[in-house]
Design an enzyme around this catalytic site. Structure first.
Site, PDB file in Angstrom:
ATOM      1  CG  ASP A 207      -2.060   0.984   1.099  1.00 28.42           C
ATOM      2  OD1 ASP A 207      -2.957   0.881   0.452  1.00 28.42           O
ATOM      3  OD2 ASP A 207      -2.002   1.808   2.181  1.00 28.42           O
ATOM      4  CD  GLU A 255      14.540 -14.428   5.658  1.00 28.00           C
ATOM      5  OE1 GLU A 255      13.508 -14.759   6.088  1.00 28.00           O
ATOM      6  OE2 GLU A 255      15.028 -13.375   6.096  1.00 28.00           O
TER       7      GLU A 255
HETATM    8  C1  GLC Z   1      -4.208   3.144  -0.915  1.00 31.60           C
HETATM    9  C2  GLC Z   1      -5.443   2.139  -0.861  1.00 31.60           C
HETATM   10  C3  GLC Z   1      -6.494   3.110  -0.378  1.00 31.60           C
HETATM   11  C4  GLC Z   1      -6.368   3.571   1.054  1.00 31.60           C
HETATM   12  C5  GLC Z   1      -4.887   4.268   0.917  1.00 31.60           C
HETATM   13  C6  GLC Z   1      -4.432   4.602   2.309  1.00 31.60           C
HETATM   14  O1  GLC Z   1      -4.035   3.991  -1.900  1.00 31.60           O
HETATM   15  O2  GLC Z   1      -5.540   1.497  -2.072  1.00 31.60           O
HETATM   16  O3  GLC Z   1      -7.578   2.458  -0.377  1.00 31.60           O
HETATM   17  O4  GLC Z   1      -7.350   4.564   1.186  1.00 31.60           O
HETATM   18  O5  GLC Z   1      -3.849   3.578   0.367  1.00 31.60           O
HETATM   19  O6  GLC Z   1      -4.168   3.475   3.040  1.00 31.60           O
END
Ligand code: GLC
Length: 551
Positions: A207, A255
């Site tokens: 993310d 790993e």
């Molecule tokens: C990313 C995710 C989104 C989320 C953001 C914060 O862009 O895809 O859904 O709101 O990160 O974590």
């Protein structure tokens, strides 16, 4: 490809299906999708023919941002199940030949995470504050935020705590950003990666991978200044040091046998994306260029050529994405008037009008979406599908305000309606309290028109979008996974490419002649014609016919 290489390189040409767990299938009737629900639908995923499933967060969370506010990254939200349920899901997927990919949220925790609570309880100067970005405010009483930075979710990126200090959150206030210079932060995430890798997870979706590294000077630049900074100079976007973190993660991935994979969610310029896709780093990065492109032959070709070239530079493979849980569904984007704004067709104006203006041409949008999908699936690289696109679902624009969950809606006082419209639970059947999603009502209401796009309806209809996706994924497997693409001359408004004997012709805004060969599949019924009408893609097998050919 030998089996050993195949085991290691499965991700290069994989079709990865994104499950947004809370909206996929609800086994216990509480209105929220859960892990057992997903397990019960593994036969559906197997019949669809996907190679891997990426699970958006299922960790304990107050759902301030749909689960991207994580209380504990090594546990399952009790509303979604248990770790045993997770193991059962992975076992069922593995039995069906499908790999599991989980979402890792390293930029921030939730404000309910034990670390953040410790930081709040400890007060200014406490070592627990050093895991986050706490600062004193400006002004004589410190009641001005350390900087005027505005969050993409609306409002400021700084929130004040009762003892007077402020903390940084790039997203919602419930998502405090971690300080990745802190050794415990680094060690803890490597523990998290191993935790899930040990449980049989094949890969990770990272993310906002471009935000982790931060260099916040004593005097913070103002918002206006931030916008003028060149890539790499920004105090927290796409800094070069972020790749040191991923080099460390690569050692963890290696790993394992086969090595675990990762794909970066990095909203950066295409030429900076290659660094995330480096084999010594995460290995792959999402290419969101098509999310921003109009339905236009020249634009599509430019995006495709650029991304294939970038993939060659890094020895990664390209990725293709038309929809995910953050954007307006592509069937809808393509049914809106072509735009010329910075983000053409992102559907924002339409969402703001609750889907009334500009007018949506649902049929045309879906027709183009089907054509776009066939084009993507003909390309080298991996394709990421978002749950429901295989049903041709449109966005739900008119959810009542009181059910909206996306923090952007609240933080912008409704100026941005948010992303709930693509997160409405899937319709599995034509009737029942939540159209087969579960025995109870769904956490976001499904519109009546969802029933006609349900799995029950579409699996019986050979012309449905579900049938098209199934046929396309099966046909794709029967062609060699080559990285080479040859472009054939085609008139304006038409793209014609060839890969390993498969010709793919997409007629955007003009009709096209089909090349010689057998039509394997078309996004619309061609009724035997050798011309392709606008908004249509066809696959043609031009290989010399051999008796043992299975196609
Ligand atoms: C990313 C995710 C989104 C989320 C953001 C914060 O862009 O895809 O859904 O709101 O990160 O974590």
């Amino acid at each position: 490809m030998t089996r050993a290489r195949d085991e290691r390189d499965w991700w290069r040409h994989a079709v990865v299906y994104q499950v947004y767990p809370r909206s996929f299938a609800d086994s216990d009737g509480d209105g929220i999708g859960d892990l057992r629900g997903i397990t019960s639908r593994v036969p559906y995923l197997a019949a669809l023919g996907v190679d891997a499933v990426w699970l958006s967060p299922f960790y304990p969370s107050a759902l301030a941002d749909g689960g991207y506010d994580v209380d504990d990254p090594r546990a399952v939200d009790p509303r979604l199940g248990t770790l045993d349920d997770f193991d059962e899901l992975v076992a069922a997927l593995t039995d069906a030949g499908i790999r599991a990919v989980v979402d890792i949220v390293p930029n921030h925790t939730s404000d309910r995470h034990a670390w953040f609570r410790e930081a709040l309880d400890g007060g200014p100067g406490h070592p627990a504050r050093a895991r986050y970005h706490f600062r004193d405010g400006r002004g004589p009483d410190g009641d001005l935020p350390p900087a005027d930075w505005r969050s993409g979710f609306g409002g400021l990126m700084w929130t004040r705590v009762p003892d007077g200090q402020w903390y940084l959150h790039v997203h919602a206030a419930e998502q405090p950003d971690l300080d990745w210079d802190h050794p415990e932060v680094r060690a803890d995430f490597e523990r998290t990666l191993r935790f899930w890798a040990d449980r049989g997870v094949a890969g990770f979706r990272i993310d906002v991978a471009h935000l982790l590294a931060k260099a916040l000077p004593e005097d913070l630049p103002g918002e206006a200044e931030l916008e003028r900074l060149a890539p790499g100079e920004h105090p927290f976007v796409d800094r070069d040091e972020v790749h040191e973190i991923y080099t460390g993660w690569r050692k963890v991935f290696d790993e394992y046998d086969p090595p675990r994979t990762a794909v970066a969610e990095a909203w950066v310029e295409p030429h900076r994306r290659t660094r995330y896709a480096d084999p010594a780093g995460l290995g792959q990065a999402f290419n969101f260029d098509l999310l921003r492109a109009d339905w236009d032959a020249a634009e599509f070709r430019a995006v495709i050529e650029r991304n294939l070239a970038l993939a060659r530079l890094t020895d990664a493979s390209s990725t293709w994405v038309l929809s995910n849980h953050d954007v307006v569904r592509h069937a809808t984007r393509y049914g809106l008037p072509q735009g010329t704004s910075e983000r053409p067709q992102d559907g924002r104006d339409w969402l703001l009008s609750r889907g009334t203006t500009p007018s949506l041409d649902r049929a045309r949008g879906l027709r183009r979406a089907r054509a776009a999908t066939l084009l993507l699936l003909a390309l080298p690289g991996s394709t990421y599908l978002y749950q429901g696109e295989e049903l041709g679902l449109h966005e739900v624009p008119d959810l009542p305000d009181e059910v909206r969950q996306d923090p952007t809606f609240r933080r912008t006082a409704g100026t941005d309606p948010g992303r709930d419209g693509c997160r409405v639970p899937l319709p599995w059947r034509t009737s029942g309290p939540s159209l087969g999603f579960g025995p109870g009502t769904a956490h976001l209401p499904q519109p009546a028109w969802f029933a006609q796009s349900s799995v029950e309806v579409e699996q019986q209809d050979p012309a449905s979008t579900l049938s098209l996706y199934r046929s396309a994924l099966a046909a794709r497997r029967s062609f060699p996974a080559s990285d080479e693409v040859v472009w054939h001359v085609a008139g304006p408004g038409v793209l014609h490419l060839e890969r390993a004997g498969l010709h793919c012709v997409t007629a955007f805004d003009r009709a096209a002649w089909l090349p010689a060969g057998r039509v394997v599949l078309a996004s619309e019924d061609l009724q035997g014609a050798r011309t392709l009408p606008p908004d249509t893609t066809a696959w043609i097998d031009a290989r010399p016919r051999r008796s043992e050919d299975t196609l």
